[in-house]
Write an enzyme that holds these catalytic residues in place. Structure first.
Site, PDB file in Angstrom:
ATOM      1  N   LYS A  15       0.827  -1.207   0.000  1.00  0.00           N
ATOM      2  CA  LYS A  15       0.000   0.000   0.000  1.00  0.00           C
ATOM      3  C   LYS A  15       0.865   1.262   0.000  1.00  0.00           C
ATOM      4  O   LYS A  15       0.349   2.376  -0.070  1.00  0.00           O
ATOM      5  CB  LYS A  15      -0.915   0.005   1.228  1.00  0.00           C
ATOM      6  CG  LYS A  15      -1.918  -1.151   1.229  1.00  0.00           C
ATOM      7  CD  LYS A  15      -2.880  -1.024   2.401  1.00  0.00           C
ATOM      8  CE  LYS A  15      -3.728  -2.255   2.601  1.00  0.00           C
ATOM      9  NZ  LYS A  15      -4.526  -2.659   1.443  1.00  0.00           N
ATOM     10  N   LYS A  64      14.787  -5.946   4.920  1.00  0.00           N
ATOM     11  CA  LYS A  64      15.149  -4.883   5.871  1.00  0.00           C
ATOM     12  C   LYS A  64      16.533  -5.074   6.486  1.00  0.00           C
ATOM     13  O   LYS A  64      17.232  -4.089   6.745  1.00  0.00           O
ATOM     14  CB  LYS A  64      14.091  -4.790   6.978  1.00  0.00           C
ATOM     15  CG  LYS A  64      12.745  -4.254   6.490  1.00  0.00           C
ATOM     16  CD  LYS A  64      11.785  -4.094   7.645  1.00  0.00           C
ATOM     17  CE  LYS A  64      10.426  -3.629   7.145  1.00  0.00           C
ATOM     18  NZ  LYS A  64       9.492  -3.363   8.244  1.00  0.00           N
ATOM     19  N   ASP A 101       9.698   2.427  11.671  1.00  0.00           N
ATOM     20  CA  ASP A 101       8.563   1.590  12.085  1.00  0.00           C
ATOM     21  C   ASP A 101       8.112   1.892  13.519  1.00  0.00           C
ATOM     22  O   ASP A 101       6.919   2.004  13.797  1.00  0.00           O
ATOM     23  CB  ASP A 101       8.932   0.106  11.993  1.00  0.00           C
ATOM     24  CG  ASP A 101       8.917  -0.408  10.564  1.00  0.00           C
ATOM     25  OD1 ASP A 101       8.139   0.136   9.747  1.00  0.00           O
ATOM     26  OD2 ASP A 101       9.656  -1.356  10.270  1.00  0.00           O
ATOM     27  N   ALA A 126       9.977 -11.663  18.938  1.00  0.00           N
ATOM     28  CA  ALA A 126      11.364 -11.229  19.147  1.00  0.00           C
ATOM     29  C   ALA A 126      12.127 -11.249  17.826  1.00  0.00           C
ATOM     30  O   ALA A 126      13.340 -11.413  17.805  1.00  0.00           O
ATOM     31  CB  ALA A 126      12.037 -12.125  20.186  1.00  0.00           C
ATOM     32  N   ASN A 149       8.226 -14.396  23.820  1.00  0.00           N
ATOM     33  CA  ASN A 149       8.358 -15.016  22.497  1.00  0.00           C
ATOM     34  C   ASN A 149       8.253 -16.536  22.601  1.00  0.00           C
ATOM     35  O   ASN A 149       8.602 -17.109  23.625  1.00  0.00           O
ATOM     36  CB  ASN A 149       9.722 -14.630  21.899  1.00  0.00           C
ATOM     37  CG  ASN A 149       9.815 -14.998  20.439  1.00  0.00           C
ATOM     38  OD1 ASN A 149       8.887 -14.736  19.674  1.00  0.00           O
ATOM     39  ND2 ASN A 149      10.911 -15.611  20.035  1.00  0.00           N
TER      40      ASN A 149
END
Ligand code: ATR
Length: 269
Positions: A15, A64, A101, A126, A149
């Site tokens: 998007k 990333k 983020d 995590a 986690n």
């Protein structure tokens, strides 16, 4: 024309192009923003080729961490996050990486009127998504940021890495006790239609706010579970997506943007 892209694989569903085009229209900026599918084994080459001309890029799954490695300069929060979702070509040609983020998440929580100062926050997961939001959450001075986690060792590593910045600790999913003010799902469980195995006692009916960093057309599995336990509110990650884009847009173009109308337009699609 100034060129921007979002790198990902897959990228067709993204998007981000629509969001940035709305921002550009709103602020009268002349720019191009397109999706760019990089080969799974060819992100670095694709990025170098783009930045011969391109000015900035967003980066999404699964690049990333690779993008982080490619940068000449990292902001302190990106350095600690180990991942970047935003690349910019500086005037001297060097590549700058940032991770927006966490700022996007915090802005969306504040837009939704969620109190973070003094709050007991539980962060589920995590992986890279969790790592990227810990520092900005701690900046809001919560009373506690518990990381839990499925693989507990990874939560411990994360908690240790950020311990000097604030009250962050690792808890095991099974032994979580007492209600939280805010629960943030940063796991990939929703992708598989699953919910992390949580005791219902972490939710205080009518008080606990639940936030899923994922978004989907209907309720995410985590938010559906939270609602069934009586969570006071459930929020999905679409607002976070718009806010992290706004941080990048402001930096690239040097202008203010209004995010609320863009989020409303996205919800209406
Ligand atoms: P991302 O970059 O999206 O964070 P990741 O680094 O692969 O992706 O991390 C995924 C996270 O979701 C991890 O915390 C993972 O738990 P493990 O560390 O135990 O693998 C969590 N996760 C994925 N699927 C899950 C599921 N079905 N239930 C609970 N946790 C899940």
């Amino acid at each position: 024309m100034d060129k921007y892209v979002v790198f990902g694989n897959p990228i067709g569903h993204s998007k981000s192009p629509a969001i940035h085009r709305w921002f550009a229209e709103q602020t009268g900026q002349r720019m191009e923003y397109s999706p760019l599918l990089a080969p799974l084994d060819g992100f670095a080459d694709a990025a170098r080729a783009f930045f011969v001309e391109g000015l900035g890029a967003n980066v999404t799954v699964p690049f990333k961490e690779q993008a982080w490695q490619l940068c000449d300069v990292l902001t302190p929060r990106a350095e600690r996050a180990g991942a970047v979702n935003m690349l910019s070509r500086l005037d001297d040609g060097r590549l700058r990486g940032d991770n927006t983020d966490g700022e996007g998440l915090v802005s969306d929580l504040l837009n939704n009127g969620v109190d973070l100062k003094g709050a007991r926050i539980l962060l589920l997961g995590a992986g890279g998504a969790a790592r990227g939001v810990i520092e900005p959450l701690l900046e809001q001075r919560p009373a506690q940021l518990a990381v839990a986690n499925r693989t507990p060792e990874k939560a411990q590593v994360l908690a240790q890495a950020f311990a000097e910045l604030g009250p962050v600790d690792a808890l095991s999913l099974e032994h979580l006790e007492g209600p939280m003010d805010l629960i943030i799902n940063a796991t990939a469980a929703s992708l598989a239609g699953e919910v992390p195995p949580l005791p219902a006692s972490v939710i205080a009916a009518g008080r606990t706010v639940c936030y899923d960093m994922m978004y989907s057309a209907g309720q995410t599995p985590f938010n559906a579970w939270a609602q069934a336990q009586g969570a006071s509110r459930t929020i999905d990650g679409l607002g976070m997506l718009v806010e992290q884009a706004a941080v990048a847009f402001r930096y690239w173009r040097g202008v203010e943007v209004a995010t609320a109308p863009v989020l409303a337009a996205l919800r209406g699609l």
